[in-house]
Motif scaffolding. Structure first.
Motif, PDB file in Angstrom:
ATOM      1  N   LEU A  86       0.600  -0.766  -0.040  1.00 42.31           N
ATOM      2  CA  LEU A  86       0.202   0.277  -0.016  1.00 42.31           C
ATOM      3  C   LEU A  86       0.873   1.609  -0.136  1.00 42.31           C
ATOM      4  O   LEU A  86       0.180   2.076  -0.923  1.00 42.31           O
ATOM      5  N   ALA A 137      -1.423   2.350  -2.763  1.00 38.43           N
ATOM      6  CA  ALA A 137      -2.466   3.428  -2.878  1.00 38.43           C
ATOM      7  C   ALA A 137      -2.087   5.160  -2.056  1.00 38.43           C
ATOM      8  O   ALA A 137      -0.642   5.212  -1.928  1.00 38.43           O
ATOM      9  N   LYS A 186      -7.067   4.282  -0.170  1.00 31.72           N
ATOM     10  CA  LYS A 186      -7.956   4.552  -1.644  1.00 31.72           C
ATOM     11  C   LYS A 186      -6.538   3.535  -2.738  1.00 31.72           C
ATOM     12  O   LYS A 186      -5.623   5.147  -3.459  1.00 31.72           O
ATOM     13  N   ILE A 187      -6.736   3.113  -3.828  1.00 34.35           N
ATOM     14  CA  ILE A 187      -6.359   1.441  -4.345  1.00 34.35           C
ATOM     15  C   ILE A 187      -6.466   2.764  -5.399  1.00 34.35           C
ATOM     16  O   ILE A 187      -7.294   3.595  -5.643  1.00 34.35           O
ATOM     17  N   ALA A 198      -8.652  -3.799  -4.110  1.00 35.04           N
ATOM     18  CA  ALA A 198      -8.526  -4.184  -2.539  1.00 35.04           C
ATOM     19  C   ALA A 198      -8.748  -5.202  -2.006  1.00 35.04           C
ATOM     20  O   ALA A 198      -8.182  -5.506  -1.052  1.00 35.04           O
ATOM     21  N   GLU A 204      -6.557  -7.776   0.840  1.00 28.81           N
ATOM     22  CA  GLU A 204      -7.532  -8.194   2.268  1.00 28.81           C
ATOM     23  C   GLU A 204      -7.544  -9.567   2.081  1.00 28.81           C
ATOM     24  O   GLU A 204      -7.298 -10.651   2.606  1.00 28.81           O
ATOM     25  N   ALA A 215     -12.373  -5.484   2.061  1.00 29.21           N
ATOM     26  CA  ALA A 215     -12.520  -4.269   0.943  1.00 29.21           C
ATOM     27  C   ALA A 215     -13.824  -3.349   0.812  1.00 29.21           C
ATOM     28  O   ALA A 215     -14.800  -4.636   0.409  1.00 29.21           O
ATOM     29  N   THR A 226     -11.485  -0.425  -4.769  1.00 33.32           N
ATOM     30  CA  THR A 226     -10.294   0.468  -4.619  1.00 33.32           C
ATOM     31  C   THR A 226     -10.436   1.133  -3.155  1.00 33.32           C
ATOM     32  O   THR A 226      -9.541   1.738  -2.560  1.00 33.32           O
ATOM     33  N   THR A 227     -11.409   0.318  -2.257  1.00 37.51           N
ATOM     34  CA  THR A 227     -11.335   0.795  -1.296  1.00 37.51           C
ATOM     35  C   THR A 227     -11.272   0.195  -0.539  1.00 37.51           C
ATOM     36  O   THR A 227     -12.409  -1.225  -0.091  1.00 37.51           O
ATOM     37  N   LEU A 228      -9.778   0.004  -0.055  1.00 39.34           N
ATOM     38  CA  LEU A 228     -10.082  -1.006   1.979  1.00 39.34           C
ATOM     39  C   LEU A 228      -9.969  -0.826   2.756  1.00 39.34           C
ATOM     40  O   LEU A 228      -8.760   0.959   3.710  1.00 39.34           O
TER      41      LEU A 228
END
Length: 553
Positions: free
Chosen positions: A82, A96, A110-111, A125, A129, A171, A175-177
């Motif tokens: 990341l 990210a 945010k990827i 993302a 995970e 995830a 794009t959101t982790l």
């Protein structure tokens, strides 16, 4: 980052290379400045090739199961987390954008747009995970799972008392982790650049669980991709055209020859077959340190060289016996006459270079014991008597095949013979075999080394907690465990550092391991190679390296 390293077969291969003068990496290097034959006299584009040595066959090139520098040196160039670190050590965007957290517990990564795997798949993302939960899964048996215990529910899941859904990584979309920690951790962002936190292509892993064992199926997301792996001979990396920052990557090919003998690596460097050599023979680096050779580089390393004492094996279960062995070692003789790389004798376990609340942590620690042969003799006699033994029975020092480790073991062997009348034998084996034997407890004394995974004393101090998978000394102390637990559960730097100083004093009072010295990083780089940098807790990095192929020829 576990240990340091090299098989007879690899040695023979290396010697054949030196004798023949041929390149063992294939034909890529021969393309350098070849004329195209065109009438305009212009030359073809030149492949930029870097040749170097890896001192052991990788044990695993899967981020979730790797555990040694023989793995991580390759992984650090084939993958990206990341976040990543600049040559100056600053934590910056990787896959990210670097986030902030108001409470230090809840994080949202945010990827970035356009992130791709080497096979063209998008990095998502979900891949992060999946990778983190894979490393934590009990059935994976990852030696580094504990580095993910900072996540909420991670330790319970790894122990089989919690569920995967309770682990604090999710995830929310591609794009959101979302990450939730068990408690605020000051060095968490640093950890996200460490290889256990790298992503794994979920689709590839599910379709082929052994994707990471061969180059033909290997998929990564870093600046380089694995294109050839001749097991126990060589590893080849090539520039990853799908890497988002590819325009900053100058090298086209990186060739690792696997050599368990640093003398052969040095010969190959001298003959021009290697452009970067690390490690170096100890007598050679001693001579180079006194010279003005522009190709010789050295610097601090966030690492400690030590001996494990198997606390489960009598009489190494006895504190007095363990301390006697430590006090009978002349570290100055080892650093100045054997290792010869400017190393600092170690009388504690956390090396210099880590900030304390004020000043340097190691400097504030100072020497936690002193060498004393007469005291060592007294302690040995008392300890053996407590164990009902007249003398210390013959035992062996286990070390991985490397001439440097052998010389140090020979020096310690002689010191113990001369100072304590102890008979010691030496046993060498491949690095991975040594690691496996330590895990199984099939040794008496073993050579070890630890490179910090992140720049905080905790990367060393939690090694010897009772449940740490890297506690190869098999030492257990409830007070020590509690001090480390408390240090991990607070953001108060004063409390954290005080606890770790107390724990380190306790560790050295019971001496389950014997620190020998704090590493340096002596290595050779040809003058036509530029851009190699050496983070304090990493091997030399060539991500942004460049090679003047005209000068190389």
């Amino acid at each position: 980052m576990k240990r340091n390293k090299f098989s007879f077969f690899a040695l023979v291969i290396g010697l054949m290379v030196v004798i023949s003068g041929c390149n063992s990496f294939g034909e890529t290097e021969k393309t350098s400045t070849k004329d195209s034959g065109k009438s305009d006299g212009k030359k073809e584009a030149v492949e930029k090739v870097l040749n170097l040595n890896n001192s052991s066959e990788p044990g695993s090139l899967h981020p979730g199961t790797a555990e040694g520098t023989h793995d991580s040196w390759i992984l650090e160039h084939a993958f990206e987390g990341l976040t990543k670190k600049t040559p100056e050590g600053e934590i910056v965007d990787g896959m990210a954008s670097v986030p902030t957290s108001e409470d230090g517990i809840n994080w949202i990564f945010k990827i970035k747009e356009g992130m791709k795997w080497s096979n063209g798949d998008p990095v998502t993302a979900h891949d992060f995970e999946f990778a983190w939960k894979y490393a934590l899964a009990p059935e994976t048996a990852s030696e580094y799972a504990y580095q993910l215990f900072y996540l909420e529910g991670a330790e319970a899941y790894n122990a089989g008392t919690g569920t995967v859904d309770q682990v604090g990584v999710k995830a929310k979309d591609d794009t959101t982790l979302e990450v939730k920690l068990a408690q605020a951790t000051p060095y968490f962002l640093d950890l996200t650049s460490f290889y256990t936190y790298y992503p794994v292509n979920k689709k590839v892993q599910e379709e082929n669980p052994k994707w990471f064992t061969e180059a033909t199926s290997y998929v990564s997301n870093g600046p380089f991709k694995l294109t050839e792996w001749k097991h126990k001979e060589s590893v080849k990396l090539e520039k990853n055209e799908n890497y988002y920052d590819k325009d900053k990557i100058n090298l086209d090919v990186v060739n690792f020859v696997i050599l368990e003998d640093e003398n052969t690596a040095w010969q190959m460097y001298q003959s021009g077959e290697l452009d970067l050599a690390y490690p170096l023979p100890q007598d050679v680096q001693g001579q180079l340190a006194q010279s003005n050779n522009k190709e010789f580089h050295n610097g601090p390393d966030l690492a400690v060289y030590y001996y494990n004492l198997n606390n489960d094996v009598k009489p190494f279960n006895n504190i007095k016996v363990r301390k006697a062995l430590s006090l009978a070692i002349d570290r100055k003789t080892i650093t100045e006459n054997v290792a010869q790389g400017g190393q600092q004798s170690a009388y504690s376990v956390v090396p210099p270079g880590i900030p304390d609340v004020n000043g340097d942590y190691q400097e504030n620690t100072g020497n936690l014991f002193t060498e004393d042969v007469e005291e060592a003799k007294k302690l040995l006699a008392e300890g053996l008597a407590e164990e009902g033994m007249d003398k210390l029975p013959e035992f062996s020092i286990l070390y991985n095949t490397l001439a440097g480790h052998q010389k140090i073991a020979e020096a310690v062997q002689e010191m113990w013979r001369k100072n304590l009348g102890v008979t010691v034998t030496l046993e060498n084996t491949e690095f991975q075999v040594k690691l496996d034997r330590e895990k199984a407890g099939k040794y008496q004394v073993s050579r070890a080394g630890w490179v910090g995974d992140y720049v905080d004393p905790m990367t060393f101090m939690d090694l010897w907690t009772s449940d740490n998978s890297h506690n190869d000394a098999n030492w257990k102390n409830a007070e020590y465990d509690q001090l480390i637990k408390e240090a991990k559960q607070t953001m108060d730097q004063q409390v954290r550092m005080d606890n770790m100083h107390k724990a380190e004093k306790l560790l050295m009072a019971e001496m389950p391991i014997i620190p020998i010295y704090f590493y340096t990083k002596p290595h050779m780089v040809k003058e036509y190679v530029t851009g190699v940098y050496t983070p304090i807790n990493r091997y030399p990095q060539f991500i942004y390296a460049d090679v003047d192929m005209d000068a190389k020829e």
